[in-house]
Design a protein around this motif. Structure first.
Motif, PDB file in Angstrom:
ATOM      1  N   VAL A  74      32.054  16.760 -60.265  1.00 19.17           N
ATOM      2  CA  VAL A  74      32.567  15.606 -60.995  1.00 19.17           C
ATOM      3  C   VAL A  74      31.472  15.008 -61.869  1.00 19.17           C
ATOM      4  CG1 VAL A  74      34.399  14.966 -59.382  1.00 19.17           C
ATOM      5  CG2 VAL A  74      32.101  14.089 -59.018  1.00 19.17           C
ATOM      6  N   SER A  75      31.895  14.459 -62.979  1.00 20.65           N
ATOM      7  CA  SER A  75      31.005  13.738 -63.873  1.00 20.65           C
ATOM      8  C   SER A  75      31.071  12.262 -63.464  1.00 20.65           C
ATOM      9  CB  SER A  75      31.479  13.912 -65.322  1.00 20.65           C
ATOM     10  OG  SER A  75      30.659  13.173 -66.190  1.00 20.65           O
ATOM     11  N   LEU A  76      29.911  11.678 -63.159  1.00 24.52           N
ATOM     12  CA  LEU A  76      29.851  10.320 -62.626  1.00 24.52           C
ATOM     13  C   LEU A  76      29.118   9.371 -63.561  1.00 24.52           C
ATOM     14  CD1 LEU A  76      28.703  11.266 -59.022  1.00 24.52           C
ATOM     15  CD2 LEU A  76      31.012  10.567 -59.707  1.00 24.52           C
ATOM     16  N   THR A  77      29.596   8.131 -63.608  1.00 25.78           N
ATOM     17  CA  THR A  77      28.878   7.067 -64.294  1.00 25.78           C
ATOM     18  C   THR A  77      28.866   5.851 -63.382  1.00 25.78           C
ATOM     19  OG1 THR A  77      29.682   7.843 -66.446  1.00 25.78           O
ATOM     20  CG2 THR A  77      28.745   5.620 -66.371  1.00 25.78           C
ATOM     21  N   TYR A  78      27.674   5.292 -63.202  1.00 25.84           N
ATOM     22  CA  TYR A  78      27.499   4.070 -62.414  1.00 25.84           C
ATOM     23  C   TYR A  78      26.978   2.972 -63.315  1.00 25.84           C
ATOM     24  CZ  TYR A  78      28.338   6.601 -58.159  1.00 25.84           C
ATOM     25  OH  TYR A  78      28.943   7.335 -57.172  1.00 25.84           O
ATOM     26  N   GLU A  79      27.531   1.778 -63.127  1.00 21.56           N
ATOM     27  CA  GLU A  79      27.036   0.607 -63.850  1.00 21.56           C
ATOM     28  C   GLU A  79      26.365  -0.329 -62.855  1.00 21.56           C
ATOM     29  OE1 GLU A  79      28.958  -1.387 -67.384  1.00 21.56           O
ATOM     30  OE2 GLU A  79      29.341  -2.899 -65.818  1.00 21.56           O
ATOM     31  N   VAL A  80      25.158  -0.747 -63.200  1.00 26.98           N
ATOM     32  CA  VAL A  80      24.364  -1.630 -62.350  1.00 26.98           C
ATOM     33  C   VAL A  80      24.149  -2.940 -63.086  1.00 26.98           C
ATOM     34  CG1 VAL A  80      22.087  -1.949 -61.302  1.00 26.98           C
ATOM     35  CG2 VAL A  80      23.173   0.302 -61.249  1.00 26.98           C
ATOM     36  N   ASN A  81      24.373  -4.042 -62.392  1.00 27.54           N
ATOM     37  CA  ASN A  81      24.074  -5.372 -62.914  1.00 27.54           C
ATOM     38  C   ASN A  81      23.043  -6.002 -62.003  1.00 27.54           C
ATOM     39  OD1 ASN A  81      26.201  -6.379 -65.107  1.00 27.54           O
ATOM     40  ND2 ASN A  81      27.227  -4.991 -63.696  1.00 27.54           N
ATOM     41  N   VAL A  82      21.974  -6.539 -62.587  1.00 34.35           N
ATOM     42  CA  VAL A  82      20.948  -7.246 -61.835  1.00 34.35           C
ATOM     43  C   VAL A  82      20.982  -8.691 -62.306  1.00 34.35           C
ATOM     44  CG1 VAL A  82      18.498  -7.437 -61.291  1.00 34.35           C
ATOM     45  CG2 VAL A  82      19.513  -5.178 -61.676  1.00 34.35           C
ATOM     46  N   TYR A  83      21.121  -9.627 -61.346  1.00 34.88           N
ATOM     47  CA  TYR A  83      21.184 -11.054 -61.645  1.00 34.88           C
ATOM     48  C   TYR A  83      20.022 -11.768 -60.943  1.00 34.88           C
ATOM     49  CZ  TYR A  83      26.178  -9.928 -62.318  1.00 34.88           C
ATOM     50  OH  TYR A  83      27.370  -9.371 -62.705  1.00 34.88           O
ATOM     51  N   THR A  84      19.320 -12.613 -61.684  1.00 36.39           N
ATOM     52  CA  THR A  84      18.282 -13.450 -61.072  1.00 36.39           C
ATOM     53  C   THR A  84      18.368 -14.849 -61.674  1.00 36.39           C
ATOM     54  OG1 THR A  84      16.581 -12.872 -62.694  1.00 36.39           O
ATOM     55  CG2 THR A  84      16.694 -11.502 -60.721  1.00 36.39           C
ATOM     56  N   ASN A  85      17.884 -15.814 -60.915  1.00 42.50           N
ATOM     57  CA  ASN A  85      17.851 -17.190 -61.430  1.00 42.50           C
ATOM     58  C   ASN A  85      16.560 -17.905 -61.041  1.00 42.50           C
ATOM     59  OD1 ASN A  85      18.274 -17.679 -58.729  1.00 42.50           O
ATOM     60  ND2 ASN A  85      19.966 -19.097 -59.021  1.00 42.50           N
ATOM     61  N   SER A  86      15.523 -17.148 -60.715  1.00 44.44           N
ATOM     62  CA  SER A  86      14.249 -17.738 -60.316  1.00 44.44           C
ATOM     63  C   SER A  86      13.618 -18.486 -61.480  1.00 44.44           C
ATOM     64  CB  SER A  86      13.287 -16.650 -59.838  1.00 44.44           C
ATOM     65  OG  SER A  86      13.856 -15.943 -58.764  1.00 44.44           O
ATOM     66  N   ILE A  87      13.236 -19.700 -61.253  1.00 46.12           N
ATOM     67  CA  ILE A  87      12.639 -20.518 -62.306  1.00 46.12           C
ATOM     68  C   ILE A  87      11.266 -19.962 -62.653  1.00 46.12           C
ATOM     69  CG2 ILE A  87      11.777 -22.825 -62.883  1.00 46.12           C
ATOM     70  CD1 ILE A  87      13.976 -23.921 -60.997  1.00 46.12           C
ATOM     71  N   GLY A  88      11.060 -19.685 -63.928  1.00 47.24           N
ATOM     72  CA  GLY A  88       9.765 -19.256 -64.411  1.00 47.24           C
ATOM     73  C   GLY A  88       9.539 -17.759 -64.467  1.00 47.24           C
ATOM     74  N   TYR A  89      10.227 -16.987 -63.634  1.00 45.38           N
ATOM     75  CA  TYR A  89       9.979 -15.541 -63.654  1.00 45.38           C
ATOM     76  C   TYR A  89      11.241 -14.711 -63.414  1.00 45.38           C
ATOM     77  CZ  TYR A  89       9.761 -15.942 -58.526  1.00 45.38           C
ATOM     78  OH  TYR A  89      10.039 -16.203 -57.213  1.00 45.38           O
ATOM     79  N   LYS A  90      12.375 -15.210 -63.831  1.00 46.62           N
ATOM     80  CA  LYS A  90      13.621 -14.482 -63.578  1.00 46.62           C
ATOM     81  C   LYS A  90      13.687 -13.146 -64.330  1.00 46.62           C
ATOM     82  CE  LYS A  90      15.953 -17.749 -66.608  1.00 46.62           C
ATOM     83  NZ  LYS A  90      16.864 -18.874 -66.570  1.00 46.62           N
ATOM     84  N   LYS A  91      13.158 -13.103 -65.554  1.00 47.12           N
ATOM     85  CA  LYS A  91      13.179 -11.855 -66.313  1.00 47.12           C
ATOM     86  C   LYS A  91      12.301 -10.802 -65.643  1.00 47.12           C
ATOM     87  CE  LYS A  91      12.390 -10.025 -70.953  1.00 47.12           C
ATOM     88  NZ  LYS A  91      12.028 -10.375 -72.339  1.00 47.12           N
ATOM     89  N   SER A  92      11.098 -11.173 -65.253  1.00 47.01           N
ATOM     90  CA  SER A  92      10.201 -10.197 -64.610  1.00 47.01           C
ATOM     91  C   SER A  92      10.745  -9.766 -63.248  1.00 47.01           C
ATOM     92  CB  SER A  92       8.779 -10.748 -64.491  1.00 47.01           C
ATOM     93  OG  SER A  92       8.746 -11.901 -63.690  1.00 47.01           O
TER      94      SER A  92
END
Length: 134
Positions: free
Chosen positions: A62-80
């Motif tokens: 089978v051909s598979l595709t997975y979608e991943v979502n990463v959520y953060t809300n840490s003040i000051g370093y959520k992107k990192s």
């Protein structure tokens, strides 16, 4: 139907929970109850035509595709923090043989304090759960 979703989810979720104490779900979540949070959702599981054979084993891969979502809300370093979590996810998918086909930050319009990254991974799985790159 060849179904590797539970195996894959349990492997990646276990590592994320151990390393980051992260909330992990196998279903899309619009606004997670706990942060950081990750969703790992199989968005495609179709017969891989090049490995299809005559009856009785029409579906050999089978051909598979997975979608991943990463959520953060840490003040000051959520992107990192989100990028660090995604790096772990990326390494696990790569080690299994998947290819990352997309990775983008996404604006979270409902709550701008939440940082979100979306990534997609593709691979081909056979009946023995071996993963082949596209």
């Amino acid at each position: 139907m060849i179904d590797v979703e539970s195996f894959l989810f349990n492997q990646i979720a276990g590592i994320l929970r151990f390393q980051y104490n992260v909330y992990v779900s196998g279903e899309y979540v619009d606004s997670p109850a706990k942060f950081p949070a990750v969703t790992i959702v199989e968005i495609n599981n179709g017969v891989f035509q090049k490995m299809r054979t005559a009856a009785p084993n029409l579906e050999n891969a089978v051909s598979l595709t997975y979608e991943v979502n990463v959520y953060t809300n840490s003040i000051g370093y959520k992107k990192s923090e989100a990028k660090k979590i995604l790096e772990t996810i990326d390494n696990e998918f790569s080690n299994m043989g998947f290819t990352r086909t997309m990775c983008n930050p996404v604006s979270n319009l409902q709550d701008a304090t939440i940082y979100r990254i979306v990534a997609r991974y593709e691979g081909i799985a056979d009946r023995n759960f071996r993963i082949y790159t596209n």
